[in-house]
Design an enzyme around this catalytic site. Structure first.
Site, PDB file in Angstrom:
ATOM      1  N   HIS A  42      40.777  52.285 101.507  1.00 37.20           N
ATOM      2  CA  HIS A  42      41.341  51.403 102.526  1.00 37.20           C
ATOM      3  C   HIS A  42      42.506  52.121 103.190  1.00 37.20           C
ATOM      4  O   HIS A  42      43.657  52.009 102.775  1.00 37.20           O
ATOM      5  CB  HIS A  42      41.803  50.078 101.899  1.00 37.20           C
ATOM      6  CG  HIS A  42      42.045  48.996 102.893  1.00 37.20           C
ATOM      7  ND1 HIS A  42      41.310  47.833 102.928  1.00 37.20           N
ATOM      8  CD2 HIS A  42      42.932  48.893 103.913  1.00 37.20           C
ATOM      9  CE1 HIS A  42      41.729  47.057 103.914  1.00 37.20           C
ATOM     10  NE2 HIS A  42      42.726  47.680 104.524  1.00 37.20           N
TER      11      HIS A  42
ATOM     12  N   HIS B 122      43.789  53.097 107.150  1.00 40.41           N
ATOM     13  CA  HIS B 122      43.594  52.937 108.594  1.00 40.41           C
ATOM     14  C   HIS B 122      44.081  54.165 109.358  1.00 40.41           C
ATOM     15  O   HIS B 122      45.221  54.598 109.177  1.00 40.41           O
ATOM     16  CB  HIS B 122      44.357  51.716 109.095  1.00 40.41           C
ATOM     17  CG  HIS B 122      43.774  50.408 108.677  1.00 40.41           C
ATOM     18  ND1 HIS B 122      42.836  49.735 109.432  1.00 40.41           N
ATOM     19  CD2 HIS B 122      43.995  49.644 107.569  1.00 40.41           C
ATOM     20  CE1 HIS B 122      42.504  48.604 108.820  1.00 40.41           C
ATOM     21  NE2 HIS B 122      43.192  48.523 107.684  1.00 40.41           N
TER      22      HIS B 122
ATOM     23  N   ASP C 281      44.810  54.421 112.631  1.00 40.11           N
ATOM     24  CA  ASP C 281      45.935  54.124 113.520  1.00 40.11           C
ATOM     25  C   ASP C 281      47.170  53.683 112.754  1.00 40.11           C
ATOM     26  O   ASP C 281      48.246  53.519 113.340  1.00 40.11           O
ATOM     27  CB  ASP C 281      45.555  53.087 114.574  1.00 40.11           C
ATOM     28  CG  ASP C 281      45.012  51.798 113.984  1.00 40.11           C
ATOM     29  OD1 ASP C 281      44.779  51.753 112.762  1.00 40.11           O
ATOM     30  OD2 ASP C 281      44.805  50.832 114.741  1.00 40.11           O
TER      31      ASP C 281
ATOM     32  N   GLY D 251      42.103  43.058 111.900  1.00 40.72           N
ATOM     33  CA  GLY D 251      42.896  42.302 112.851  1.00 40.72           C
ATOM     34  C   GLY D 251      43.388  41.005 112.241  1.00 40.72           C
ATOM     35  O   GLY D 251      43.336  40.816 111.020  1.00 40.72           O
TER      36      GLY D 251
ATOM     37  N   HIS E 146      37.916  42.742 105.618  1.00 38.62           N
ATOM     38  CA  HIS E 146      39.289  42.297 105.378  1.00 38.62           C
ATOM     39  C   HIS E 146      39.262  40.807 105.040  1.00 38.62           C
ATOM     40  O   HIS E 146      38.851  39.986 105.863  1.00 38.62           O
ATOM     41  CB  HIS E 146      40.142  42.505 106.624  1.00 38.62           C
ATOM     42  CG  HIS E 146      40.730  43.866 106.756  1.00 38.62           C
ATOM     43  ND1 HIS E 146      39.986  44.963 107.144  1.00 38.62           N
ATOM     44  CD2 HIS E 146      42.000  44.328 106.563  1.00 38.62           C
ATOM     45  CE1 HIS E 146      40.772  46.030 107.187  1.00 38.62           C
ATOM     46  NE2 HIS E 146      41.997  45.673 106.834  1.00 38.62           N
TER      47      HIS E 146
ATOM     48  N   GLU F 158      44.020  38.437 102.558  1.00 37.41           N
ATOM     49  CA  GLU F 158      45.326  39.042 102.823  1.00 37.41           C
ATOM     50  C   GLU F 158      46.216  38.007 103.503  1.00 37.41           C
ATOM     51  O   GLU F 158      47.152  37.488 102.901  1.00 37.41           O
ATOM     52  CB  GLU F 158      45.177  40.291 103.702  1.00 37.41           C
ATOM     53  CG  GLU F 158      46.488  41.006 103.970  1.00 37.41           C
ATOM     54  CD  GLU F 158      46.352  42.145 104.972  1.00 37.41           C
ATOM     55  OE1 GLU F 158      47.276  42.968 105.028  1.00 37.41           O
ATOM     56  OE2 GLU F 158      45.344  42.209 105.706  1.00 37.41           O
TER      57      GLU F 158
ATOM     58  N   ASP G 121      46.608  51.346 102.767  1.00 30.98           N
ATOM     59  CA  ASP G 121      46.460  50.516 103.961  1.00 30.98           C
ATOM     60  C   ASP G 121      46.925  51.290 105.186  1.00 30.98           C
ATOM     61  O   ASP G 121      46.112  51.791 105.960  1.00 30.98           O
ATOM     62  CB  ASP G 121      47.209  49.191 103.801  1.00 30.98           C
ATOM     63  CG  ASP G 121      46.775  48.148 104.825  1.00 30.98           C
ATOM     64  OD1 ASP G 121      45.684  48.308 105.423  1.00 30.98           O
ATOM     65  OD2 ASP G 121      47.508  47.160 105.010  1.00 30.98           O
TER      66      ASP G 121
END
Length: 371
Positions: free
Chosen positions: A25, A27, A29, A186, A213, A216, A313
């Site tokens: 996991h 990301h 960006d 998102g 996702h 969370e 993350d």
């Protein structure tokens, strides 16, 4: 603990950074180097909130430590802003892989949302190709330094937009060309996976694996929809699954827990939880249990036999690395190297690879820890 994002730490006299790790996991960006952001922002005429890399690094940390996923996600406006050309995407993907290798990662899955990188005129496929070029350049660079690493793309759709079927088709079209799985990301609360059932039906019909996702910023309904509507093989975060556990007794020797049906299903099916300890604190995902690492339900889930994995993350937003996350957990819960190895083996078993490749990855981890 003084360890920084790129530093090392020792456990039982062993360098944690040198141990083989699996990152599920992570990301793209959320892992752009601050120095790279500033260079690209200057090139593209984008105003940055800080003038140097150190100050920008601190800005990300401050902005991300809000206790709200919605506020946390706002920092991505800056990173995605500099990721709108083929050259930028290739560079950032290459540096991302190099940073994974520096962290001791031997297998990683890079998740990113192509629809967020077409504002400059790129097509979705051009964006995917640019990322894959960067991944391969990063793998070659790591290999030249004696570190073997493999990285796959998790093609991600944004859950608050209506392009998920289009992105799902893009992912399937790139199977065998870098794409290993699909995700939705998102704002979670108010955007159940059920909204994207058509995309998930398409993926299931094409036997393409998904991680979703869930658990969370939203609770059990989100997790349930991820499993039923999304056919999720892994849960992105999934930390709020602990809401389906009722601790009926606790002492120094034992914790007795009553399982809800959802939690029992996830545990018994060994569905991996992609837990991200520092991020979970920053976004308030563990607010029901506390505000410190020792309050994180990670250890409860681990002791109860869930397939827990450790993840970063967003490396930049959380100023972290997999090495750092493992050290934080070891300090909070007195974990040993055997525990750290167990987390890597869980991740290897949950990787979106063929069974033969997962077995090979498990051997690499076992050999690395034995040394």
């Amino acid at each position: 603990m003084s360890i920084d994002q790129h530093g090392d730490a020792k456990l039982e006299g062993v360098s944690l950074r040198s141990l083989p790790k699996v990152s599920l996991h992570d990301h793209l960006d959320g892992g752009v180097r601050p120095a790279t952001i500033l260079e690209l922002a200057d090139e593209y005429g984008i105003e940055a909130p800080a003038a140097d890399a150190k100050a920008l690094d601190a800005w990300f940390a401050t902005q991300s430590d809000s206790g709200s996923l919605v506020e946390y996600l706002k920092t991505f406006e800056l990173t995605t802003g500099v990721m709108q050309t083929e050259a930028a995407l290739t560079r950032i993907a290459r540096e991302f892989v190099e940073d994974l290798a520096r962290d001791g990662v031997v297998y990683g899955e890079m998740r990113w949302a192509p629809e967020q990188h077409v504002a400059g005129g790129l097509t979705l496929q051009q964006a995917v190709d640019a990322i894959q070029d960067g991944i391969e350049e990063g793998e070659d660079a790591a290999s030249s330094r004696g570190h073997d690493i493999r990285v796959g793309q998790l093609i991600t759709a944004m859950r608050h937009t209506d392009r998920s079927l289009e992105i799902a088709k893009l992912a399937v079209e790139n199977r065998g060309r870098g794409a290993v799985g699909f995700d939705i990301a998102g704002p979670e609360d108010g955007f159940l996976p059920a909204r994207h059932r058509e995309a998930f039906d398409y993926l299931a019909a094409n036997f393409f694996p998904t991680t979703v996702h869930a658990g969370e910023a939203a609770g059990l309904d989100s997790i349930r929809s991820a499993l039923i509507d999304g056919r999720a093989l892994r849960l992105g975060h999934g930390v709020r699954l602990a809401e389906d556990l009722d601790v009926v007794a606790r002492d120094d020797e034992e914790v007795r827990v009553q399982f809800g049906d959802l939690a029992r299903w996830v545990r018994d099916r060994e569905i991996p939880l992609e837990l991200s300890p520092s991020s979970n604190l920053q976004t308030g995902a563990i607010a029901a249990w506390g505000t410190d690492m020792v309050d994180h339900p990670f250890d409860l889930l681990y002791q109860l036999g869930f397939a827990v994995t450790v993840n970063v993350d967003n490396r930049t937003m959380s100023r972290t690395s997999l090495t750092r996350e493992l050290k934080l957990l070891a300090d909070a819960f007195e974990y040993t190297l055997d525990d750290i190895e167990a987390f890597q083996l869980n991740a290897a078993a949950g990787a979106f690879l063929a069974v033969e490749e997962r077995e090979e990855l498990i051997e690499i981890i076992a050999e690395g820890f034995e040394k």
